[in-house]
Motif scaffolding. Structure first.
Motif, PDB file in Angstrom:
ATOM      1  N   ASP A 246      -5.110  92.772   0.097  1.00 36.50           N
ATOM      2  CA  ASP A 246      -5.527  94.034  -0.503  1.00 36.50           C
ATOM      3  C   ASP A 246      -6.993  94.311  -0.167  1.00 36.50           C
ATOM      4  OD1 ASP A 246      -6.096  96.247  -1.989  1.00 36.50           O
ATOM      5  OD2 ASP A 246      -5.423  95.418  -3.901  1.00 36.50           O
ATOM      6  N   PRO A 247      -7.295  95.347   0.647  1.00 37.24           N
ATOM      7  CA  PRO A 247      -8.707  95.624   1.014  1.00 37.24           C
ATOM      8  C   PRO A 247      -9.555  96.057  -0.170  1.00 37.24           C
ATOM      9  CG  PRO A 247      -7.278  97.410   1.749  1.00 37.24           C
ATOM     10  CD  PRO A 247      -6.368  96.308   1.271  1.00 37.24           C
ATOM     11  N   LEU A 248      -8.925  96.551  -1.233  1.00 34.75           N
ATOM     12  CA  LEU A 248      -9.701  97.007  -2.386  1.00 34.75           C
ATOM     13  C   LEU A 248     -10.409  95.857  -3.094  1.00 34.75           C
ATOM     14  CD1 LEU A 248      -7.363  99.717  -3.995  1.00 34.75           C
ATOM     15  CD2 LEU A 248      -9.163  99.987  -2.283  1.00 34.75           C
ATOM     16  N   THR A 249      -9.964  94.639  -2.847  1.00 35.94           N
ATOM     17  CA  THR A 249     -10.635  93.505  -3.486  1.00 35.94           C
ATOM     18  C   THR A 249     -12.057  93.327  -2.967  1.00 35.94           C
ATOM     19  OG1 THR A 249      -9.731  91.986  -1.824  1.00 35.94           O
ATOM     20  CG2 THR A 249      -8.459  92.306  -3.857  1.00 35.94           C
ATOM     21  N   TYR A 250     -12.374  93.978  -1.840  1.00 43.01           N
ATOM     22  CA  TYR A 250     -13.721  93.878  -1.266  1.00 43.01           C
ATOM     23  C   TYR A 250     -14.671  94.956  -1.811  1.00 43.01           C
ATOM     24  CZ  TYR A 250     -11.554  90.840   2.244  1.00 43.01           C
ATOM     25  OH  TYR A 250     -10.873  89.838   2.876  1.00 43.01           O
ATOM     26  N   LEU A 251     -14.137  95.894  -2.582  1.00 43.36           N
ATOM     27  CA  LEU A 251     -14.975  97.001  -3.045  1.00 43.36           C
ATOM     28  C   LEU A 251     -16.160  96.493  -3.866  1.00 43.36           C
ATOM     29  CD1 LEU A 251     -12.320  99.667  -4.124  1.00 43.36           C
ATOM     30  CD2 LEU A 251     -13.697  99.616  -2.040  1.00 43.36           C
ATOM     31  N   PRO A 252     -17.302  97.179  -3.774  1.00 45.37           N
ATOM     32  CA  PRO A 252     -18.499  96.746  -4.511  1.00 45.37           C
ATOM     33  C   PRO A 252     -18.435  97.148  -5.980  1.00 45.37           C
ATOM     34  CG  PRO A 252     -18.966  98.752  -3.314  1.00 45.37           C
ATOM     35  CD  PRO A 252     -17.564  98.357  -2.938  1.00 45.37           C
ATOM     36  N   ALA A 265     -28.133  98.996  -5.407  1.00 44.84           N
ATOM     37  CA  ALA A 265     -26.952  98.202  -5.066  1.00 44.84           C
ATOM     38  C   ALA A 265     -26.496  98.414  -3.629  1.00 44.84           C
ATOM     39  CB  ALA A 265     -25.812  98.546  -6.036  1.00 44.84           C
ATOM     40  N   MET A 266     -27.362  98.972  -2.767  1.00 49.52           N
ATOM     41  CA  MET A 266     -26.945  99.298  -1.404  1.00 49.52           C
ATOM     42  C   MET A 266     -26.655  98.061  -0.558  1.00 49.52           C
ATOM     43  SD  MET A 266     -26.413 102.445  -1.118  1.00 49.52           S
ATOM     44  CE  MET A 266     -26.040 102.379   0.628  1.00 49.52           C
ATOM     45  N   ASP A 267     -27.277  96.937  -0.858  1.00 50.23           N
ATOM     46  CA  ASP A 267     -26.973  95.714  -0.108  1.00 50.23           C
ATOM     47  C   ASP A 267     -25.509  95.314  -0.310  1.00 50.23           C
ATOM     48  OD1 ASP A 267     -29.459  95.518   0.993  1.00 50.23           O
ATOM     49  OD2 ASP A 267     -30.186  93.947  -0.357  1.00 50.23           O
ATOM     50  N   ASP A 268     -25.052  95.361  -1.559  1.00 51.56           N
ATOM     51  CA  ASP A 268     -23.655  95.035  -1.849  1.00 51.56           C
ATOM     52  C   ASP A 268     -22.719  96.053  -1.207  1.00 51.56           C
ATOM     53  OD1 ASP A 268     -24.434  92.849  -3.312  1.00 51.56           O
ATOM     54  OD2 ASP A 268     -24.310  93.857  -5.252  1.00 51.56           O
ATOM     55  N   TYR A 269     -23.132  97.310  -1.228  1.00 63.07           N
ATOM     56  CA  TYR A 269     -22.280  98.331  -0.623  1.00 63.07           C
ATOM     57  C   TYR A 269     -22.189  98.120   0.894  1.00 63.07           C
ATOM     58  CZ  TYR A 269     -20.011 102.756   0.271  1.00 63.07           C
ATOM     59  OH  TYR A 269     -19.089 103.702   0.665  1.00 63.07           O
ATOM     60  N   GLN A 270     -23.304  97.750   1.513  1.00 65.47           N
ATOM     61  CA  GLN A 270     -23.296  97.491   2.953  1.00 65.47           C
ATOM     62  C   GLN A 270     -22.322  96.367   3.299  1.00 65.47           C
ATOM     63  OE1 GLN A 270     -25.768  98.915   5.688  1.00 65.47           O
ATOM     64  NE2 GLN A 270     -23.764  98.349   6.516  1.00 65.47           N
ATOM     65  N   ASP A 271     -22.328  95.302   2.489  1.00 70.57           N
ATOM     66  CA  ASP A 271     -21.418  94.181   2.731  1.00 70.57           C
ATOM     67  C   ASP A 271     -19.962  94.625   2.618  1.00 70.57           C
ATOM     68  OD1 ASP A 271     -23.587  92.531   3.083  1.00 70.57           O
ATOM     69  OD2 ASP A 271     -23.537  91.723   1.036  1.00 70.57           O
ATOM     70  N   ALA A 272     -19.666  95.448   1.601  1.00 72.36           N
ATOM     71  CA  ALA A 272     -18.298  95.925   1.416  1.00 72.36           C
ATOM     72  C   ALA A 272     -17.889  96.846   2.557  1.00 72.36           C
ATOM     73  CB  ALA A 272     -18.179  96.644   0.073  1.00 72.36           C
ATOM     74  N   MET A 277     -14.514  98.911   6.606  1.00 70.35           N
ATOM     75  CA  MET A 277     -14.471 100.013   7.556  1.00 70.35           C
ATOM     76  C   MET A 277     -14.423  99.508   8.999  1.00 70.35           C
ATOM     77  SD  MET A 277     -14.308 102.507   5.515  1.00 70.35           S
ATOM     78  CE  MET A 277     -14.588 103.956   6.524  1.00 70.35           C
ATOM     79  N   PRO A 278     -13.656 100.196   9.854  1.00 68.12           N
ATOM     80  CA  PRO A 278     -13.536  99.758  11.252  1.00 68.12           C
ATOM     81  C   PRO A 278     -14.790 100.033  12.073  1.00 68.12           C
ATOM     82  CG  PRO A 278     -12.314 101.798  10.903  1.00 68.12           C
ATOM     83  CD  PRO A 278     -12.754 101.327   9.548  1.00 68.12           C
ATOM     84  N   GLN A 279     -15.547 101.082  11.717  1.00 57.72           N
ATOM     85  CA  GLN A 279     -16.757 101.397  12.472  1.00 57.72           C
ATOM     86  C   GLN A 279     -17.987 100.943  11.696  1.00 57.72           C
ATOM     87  OE1 GLN A 279     -15.048 103.505  10.651  1.00 57.72           O
ATOM     88  NE2 GLN A 279     -16.052 105.458  10.300  1.00 57.72           N
ATOM     89  N   SER A 280     -19.060 100.661  12.415  1.00 61.56           N
ATOM     90  CA  SER A 280     -20.275 100.162  11.773  1.00 61.56           C
ATOM     91  C   SER A 280     -21.219 101.302  11.436  1.00 61.56           C
ATOM     92  CB  SER A 280     -20.983  99.166  12.695  1.00 61.56           C
ATOM     93  OG  SER A 280     -21.390  99.800  13.896  1.00 61.56           O
ATOM     94  N   PHE A 281     -21.995 101.102  10.385  1.00 57.99           N
ATOM     95  CA  PHE A 281     -23.049 102.047  10.000  1.00 57.99           C
ATOM     96  C   PHE A 281     -24.057 101.270   9.180  1.00 57.99           C
ATOM     97  CE2 PHE A 281     -25.136 105.124   7.237  1.00 57.99           C
ATOM     98  CZ  PHE A 281     -25.472 106.131   8.131  1.00 57.99           C
ATOM     99  N   ALA A 282     -25.337 101.383   9.535  1.00 53.94           N
ATOM    100  CA  ALA A 282     -26.390 100.666   8.821  1.00 53.94           C
ATOM    101  C   ALA A 282     -27.071 101.604   7.837  1.00 53.94           C
ATOM    102  CB  ALA A 282     -27.407 100.105   9.809  1.00 53.94           C
ATOM    103  N   PHE A 283     -26.832 101.393   6.552  1.00 52.00           N
ATOM    104  CA  PHE A 283     -27.472 102.198   5.523  1.00 52.00           C
ATOM    105  C   PHE A 283     -28.945 101.798   5.396  1.00 52.00           C
ATOM    106  CE2 PHE A 283     -22.977 102.073   4.493  1.00 52.00           C
ATOM    107  CZ  PHE A 283     -22.699 103.400   4.212  1.00 52.00           C
ATOM    108  N   ALA A 284     -29.763 102.729   4.928  1.00 50.19           N
ATOM    109  CA  ALA A 284     -31.194 102.455   4.772  1.00 50.19           C
ATOM    110  C   ALA A 284     -31.401 101.269   3.832  1.00 50.19           C
ATOM    111  CB  ALA A 284     -31.904 103.693   4.228  1.00 50.19           C
ATOM    112  N   LYS A 285     -32.245 100.359   4.255  1.00 49.32           N
ATOM    113  CA  LYS A 285     -32.540  99.171   3.458  1.00 49.32           C
ATOM    114  C   LYS A 285     -33.543  99.523   2.375  1.00 49.32           C
ATOM    115  CE  LYS A 285     -32.100  94.526   3.342  1.00 49.32           C
ATOM    116  NZ  LYS A 285     -30.819  93.794   3.358  1.00 49.32           N
ATOM    117  N   ILE A 286     -33.165  99.318   1.115  1.00 49.90           N
ATOM    118  CA  ILE A 286     -34.038  99.636  -0.015  1.00 49.90           C
ATOM    119  C   ILE A 286     -34.176  98.386  -0.871  1.00 49.90           C
ATOM    120  CG2 ILE A 286     -34.261 101.007  -2.120  1.00 49.90           C
ATOM    121  CD1 ILE A 286     -32.804 103.255  -0.658  1.00 49.90           C
TER     122      ILE A 286
END
Length: 422
Positions: A246-252, A265-272, A277-286
């Motif tokens: 179940d991929p939802l178990t990875y949700l932040p 909480a953006m670090d946790d969201y980035q990990d999730a 997600m199949p494609q990568s995206f780097a959210f701003a580090k805060i």
């Protein structure tokens, strides 16, 4: 990620209302600024700016004069969109009413009006300048200062060297020039030479852009973040009931349903995100974020939001630099379902998250151009129609917010500029 059908139906109703509200051409300036017709000006501050130069603000405390100048704006009408050009002096008229609420209008010396990140040819601005006692044809304070400095230097004996006393650290000059950028499914004005990355699609479409010569100067827009679990306990209980695939178990988890809580909480969201997600995206580090001031706001998503705000904050960037950030966004909740007294539904989300970041000593100088760039973000009509065909009504809402909702865009600019001047 996903959203419930209940929220989708509600947003569909919102989108239809926004669509009807957008029909018809509104050329009067006050038709494009929410609440202007009912605003009662009590005082006024006029800011004169040109590039990185800013003159001493002029304050009008006489309520009758402030109302007269505000009234002159009622007759201003907007024409075609023209090229943004920093060579012109800008006059920002910031009015305040008896309660302290503020409303700002930006006029250029050539008679154009800056609204929602765009510049319009306009009629009637001469009356506003006349009521305010401003003659745009006269030398600006910047020109006078430069002329005075040149004259003083000319009279100085060449052999005399003057060593000034140490002063505060000089403010860096803004060096960014906006150019048109075509991202395929969106267009915007981006600082020349900047790098940009995109991720997601439709409601979850996100962009982040930065100065490659100073990566701490950046902007971002996240259309939708989530879904989140509401607590670590909820996530643990859901995982105990779920299958191993179940991929939802990875949700932040987003325990603090505020914009500040989301950004922290953006670090946790980035990990999730990286795990799902199949494609990568780097959210701003805060990192190490401290909220300096916070203002509640109201957006088209207010009916579904548990929290909406604009915040000014100090933080540490990915490079370890001390930075200032300004952010805006909505935290939504589509409902829940309790098991054994715990709401296990991952139904919390964040939407329309705007942000600008810059080093502390540079923020005030570059913020206006970053705001102009960020609020110029516009989805193409083709992408909106594609989203509709896919049945993703939230995508249409995200597109409408960025493309047609002048009220929101103008308020973002006004709020940001007011923060900068405080």
């Amino acid at each position: 990620m996903t959203r419930t059908k209940r929220m989708t139906a509600a947003v569909l109703m919102l989108v239809l209302l926004l669509s009807f509200a957008g029909c018809g051409v509104k050329n009067a300036l006050f038709d494009r600024v929410s609440g202007a017709g009912k605003f009662a000006a009590e005082s006024l501050t006029i800011y004169e700016e040109k590039g990185s130069f800013a003159a001493e603000p002029k304050t009008v405390r006489d309520a009758k004069q402030a109302e007269e100048i505000f009234g002159a704006l009622k007759d201003v009408t907007l024409g075609e969109i023209v090229k943004t050009d920093d060579k012109y002096t800008r006059y920002i008229f910031t009015f305040a009413d008896a309660s302290g609420s503020k409303m700002s209008f930006t006029l250029r010396e050539d008679g154009c009006v800056v609204l929602g990140g765009k510049t319009y040819d306009a009629l009637g601005t001469d009356t506003v300048f006349e009521a305010a006692g401003i003659d745009p044809d006269e030398e600006t304070a910047e020109s006078k200062t430069e002329a005075s400095s040149e004259a003083s230097n000319a009279q100085t004996e060449p052999e005399v060297t003057v060593t000034p006393e140490p002063t505060a650290e000089p403010t860096p000059e803004a060096t960014y020039t906006l150019v048109d950028y075509d991202g395929g499914v969106f267009t915007m004005q981006l600082p020349q030479g900047w790098q940009i990355m995109t991720g997601g699609e439709y409601a979850g479409y996100s962009i982040r852009a930065w100065d490659p010569n100073d990566p701490d100067v950046q902007i971002f827009y996240y259309g939708e973040l989530g879904p989140y679990f509401k607590s670590a306990e909820a996530k643990a209980q859901y995982q105990s009931m779920s299958t191993s695939n179940d991929p939802l178990t990875y949700l932040p988890v987003l325990e603090d349903p505020t914009l500040a809580g989301c950004l922290n909480a953006m670090d946790d969201y980035q990990d999730a995100y990286d795990g799902i997600m199949p494609q990568s995206f780097a959210f701003a580090k805060i990192q190490n974020m401290t909220v300096l001031s916070e203002t509640p706001i109201t957006t088209p998503l207010a009916s579904y939001a548990v929290s909406e705000a604009s915040i000014l904050a100090s933080l540490t960037s990915e490079t370890g630099a001390a930075c200032t950030g300004m952010f805006e966004g909505s935290i939504l909740d589509a409902g829940g379902y309790e098991i054994n007294g715990v709401d296990v539904t991952p139904s919390r989300s964040a939407a329309n998250i705007f942000g600008i970041l810059a080093p502390e000593g540079k923020f005030e100088t570059v913020a206006p151009i970053l705001i102009q760039s960020l609020t110029s973000f516009t989805f193409t009509d083709e992408y909106i129609q594609e989203a509709i065909r896919q049945g993703n009504m939230q995508a249409e809402n995200a597109a409408e917010v960025s493309r047609r909702n002048n009220e929101m865009m103008e308020r973002v600019v006004n709020d940001f500029c007011e923060y900068i001047r405080q």
